[in-house]
Design an enzyme around this catalytic site. Structure first.
Site, PDB file in Angstrom:
ATOM      1  N   ASP A   7     -41.321 -10.975  44.232  1.00 18.12           N
ATOM      2  CA  ASP A   7     -42.325 -10.144  44.897  1.00 18.12           C
ATOM      3  C   ASP A   7     -43.495  -9.715  44.016  1.00 18.12           C
ATOM      4  OD1 ASP A   7     -40.362  -8.623  43.718  1.00 18.12           O
ATOM      5  OD2 ASP A   7     -40.203  -7.140  45.312  1.00 18.12           O
ATOM      6  N   ASP A  16     -33.943  -4.811  45.451  1.00 24.61           N
ATOM      7  CA  ASP A  16     -33.180  -5.762  44.635  1.00 24.61           C
ATOM      8  C   ASP A  16     -31.797  -6.012  45.227  1.00 24.61           C
ATOM      9  OD1 ASP A  16     -35.338  -5.354  43.040  1.00 24.61           O
ATOM     10  OD2 ASP A  16     -34.236  -4.582  41.307  1.00 24.61           O
ATOM     11  N   HIS A  19     -37.155 -12.152  40.485  1.00 27.76           N
ATOM     12  CA  HIS A  19     -37.720 -11.471  41.647  1.00 27.76           C
ATOM     13  C   HIS A  19     -39.082 -12.073  42.017  1.00 27.76           C
ATOM     14  CE1 HIS A  19     -34.956  -7.820  40.690  1.00 27.76           C
ATOM     15  NE2 HIS A  19     -34.299  -8.934  40.974  1.00 27.76           N
ATOM     16  N   ASP A  79     -30.193 -11.944  43.585  1.00 23.24           N
ATOM     17  CA  ASP A  79     -30.694 -10.600  43.857  1.00 23.24           C
ATOM     18  C   ASP A  79     -31.511 -10.696  45.149  1.00 23.24           C
ATOM     19  OD1 ASP A  79     -29.640  -9.712  41.455  1.00 23.24           O
ATOM     20  OD2 ASP A  79     -31.534  -8.922  40.676  1.00 23.24           O
ATOM     21  N   CYS A 129     -40.656  -3.164  45.416  1.00 28.95           N
ATOM     22  CA  CYS A 129     -39.302  -3.037  44.845  1.00 28.95           C
ATOM     23  C   CYS A 129     -38.631  -1.729  45.252  1.00 28.95           C
ATOM     24  CB  CYS A 129     -39.359  -3.053  43.321  1.00 28.95           C
ATOM     25  SG  CYS A 129     -40.211  -4.443  42.604  1.00 28.95           S
TER      26      CYS A 129
HETATM   27  N1  NVA Z   1     -40.347 -10.250  37.334  1.00 30.12           N
HETATM   28  C1  NVA Z   1     -41.578 -10.314  38.073  1.00 30.12           C
HETATM   29  C2  NVA Z   1     -41.483  -9.572  39.376  1.00 30.12           C
HETATM   30  C3  NVA Z   1     -41.250  -8.133  39.348  1.00 30.12           C
HETATM   31  C4  NVA Z   1     -41.241  -7.462  40.696  1.00 30.12           C
HETATM   32  C5  NVA Z   1     -42.719  -9.836  37.214  1.00 30.12           C
HETATM   33  O1  NVA Z   1     -42.456  -9.116  36.249  1.00 30.12           O
HETATM   34  O2  NVA Z   1     -43.866 -10.187  37.466  1.00 30.12           O
END
Ligand code: NVA
Length: 377
Positions: free
Chosen positions: A250, A110, A248, A200, A355
């Site tokens: 990923d 992050d 995020h 981030d 992560c």
């Molecule tokens: N916020 C996203 C990515 C987490 C790595 C999720 O919850 O799917």
């Protein structure tokens, strides 16, 4: 003992991994409320406004998982560093604000963005994470001493005054109809304003010369623009997906080798050029199977799509959460060697396998995987 051989370099998500940072769960807080995040877990004894360390039992299991993962990597000859813990229950402040607690350091991905010989400390956009970079400073200082080519960078520290957040965002969000929520999704109309650049590092996914950066609850357009100006040799693509309250990238866009990217079937890209770029350059966009898990851990703010949050050790080898048999079977059928790694219990601490890692060195050069570009994207 210090290794004299430190070398910082990583251009993408799949080259052979030789040196990595793995986060730590110890002392992680359910953070005190702040404009960007307002924890509310009455069913587990933490109703809105109550904060404190995550329960010891779940911290212990998470720490064991991270330790075992670090050992697995070391066993495969990969150098593993760990962040320095801080007292995350301490208040922190700047001249603009005081925040009652910090958060933790389980998710180096992050905070740290490695692009070539550079490690960039992200701005972050939670006050509770403003000082999280300090957990990595002992490592970064050491890399700086040992690798004369290491470019150590930090994005401008944000002010994070009230002006960086839309007032009453969450109250308003919950009053919207689903149609209105999806309309705001199409517009990437999230909590952060455009007052200052915010991002981030985990909203960035690296494909050599091309960086995909997601607009989200923690990354604004000014943040994407800052990255574009900061990496002038790269092509920075601003992307967004049909996901409510995104943060995020990923668990949405996960490349595992040149020409192979996992995509989230529930989160199509909003920009048409996104899929065109992959297709015109011969990339296979493979839909991840539905997560095997049906219930999230207590205190977990991530979706079950953490199933996709896997990390590559090289273009043939990928670590996948051990309970995610459908994804393991899919990757196996595409010729990957899959290493099952139990990491689900770390989800309340901020994420999954991708992560909890940050690249220091992957063996490879800067390459162009998208010779055909889409104008305006
Ligand atoms: N916020 C996203 C990515 C987490 C790595 C999720 O919850 O799917």
């Amino acid at each position: 003992m210090d290794s004299p051989t430190t070398k910082v370099r990583s251009w993408n998500e799949w080259d052979p991994l030789e040196h990595v940072i793995v986060g730590r769960a110890d002392g992680t807080m359910l953070q005190a409320p702040e404009p960007a995040v307002q924890p509310d877990w009455p069913e587990y004894g933490f109703p809105a406004g109550v904060f404190g360390p995550l329960p010891e039992e779940i911290q212990e299991v998470a720490s064991e998982r991270l330790e075992a993962f670090a050992d697995l990597l070391i066993g495969r000859g990969i150098r593993v560093d760990r962040p320095a813990l801080m007292e995350f229950d301490q208040p922190s402040s700047t001249p603009d604000w005081r925040q009652e607690t910090m958060f933790g350091c389980a998710s180096p991905r992050d905070v740290l963005l490695t692009v070539g010989e550079e490690i960039l400390e992200a701005t972050m956009s939670f006050r509770s994470r403003w000082y999280e970079y300090l957990c990595y400073r002992p490592l970064l200082e050491r890399y700086y001493r040992e690798d004369s080519a290491f470019r150590w960078e930090a994005a401008p520290k944000p002010r994070l005054t009230g002006g960086s957040y839309k007032p009453d965002f969450f109250r308003e969000w919950h009053s919207l109809t689903p149609d209105e929520q999806w309309r705001r999704t199409e517009e990437s109309d999230w909590i952060v304003t455009e007052k200052e650049p915010l991002f981030d590092a985990a909203d960035v996914v690296r494909f050599g010369r091309d960086l995909f950066v997601q607009r989200s609850m923690v990354t604004n357009r000014a943040g994407v623009d800052w990255l574009r100006r900061h990496f002038p040799r790269h092509r920075v693509h601003e992307v967004s997906y049909r996901e409510l309250l995104p943060w995020h990238i990923d668990a949405t866009l996960v490349p595992l080798r040149p020409g192979f990217v996992l995509v989230n079937p529930e989160r199509p890209a909003i920009q048409e050029a996104h899929d065109q770029l992959f297709r015109r350059n011969g990339w296979e966009m493979v839909k991840a199977p539905r997560p095997a898990r049906t219930e999230a851990m207590p205190f977990c703010t991530c979706s079950l799509w953490l199933s996709m949050n896997c990390v590559s050790l090289d273009p043939k080898t990928v670590c996948v959460e051990a309970s995610e048999t459908p994804l393991m079977d899919l990757l196996d059928s595409h010729g990957f060697e899959v290493l099952p790694v139990p990491m689900f219990e770390v989800s309340p601490f901020g994420g999954g396998l991708h992560c909890v890692t940050a690249d220091v060195f992957r063996h490879g050069e800067l390459e162009d995987y998208f010779a055909v570009q889409i104008p305006g994207f």
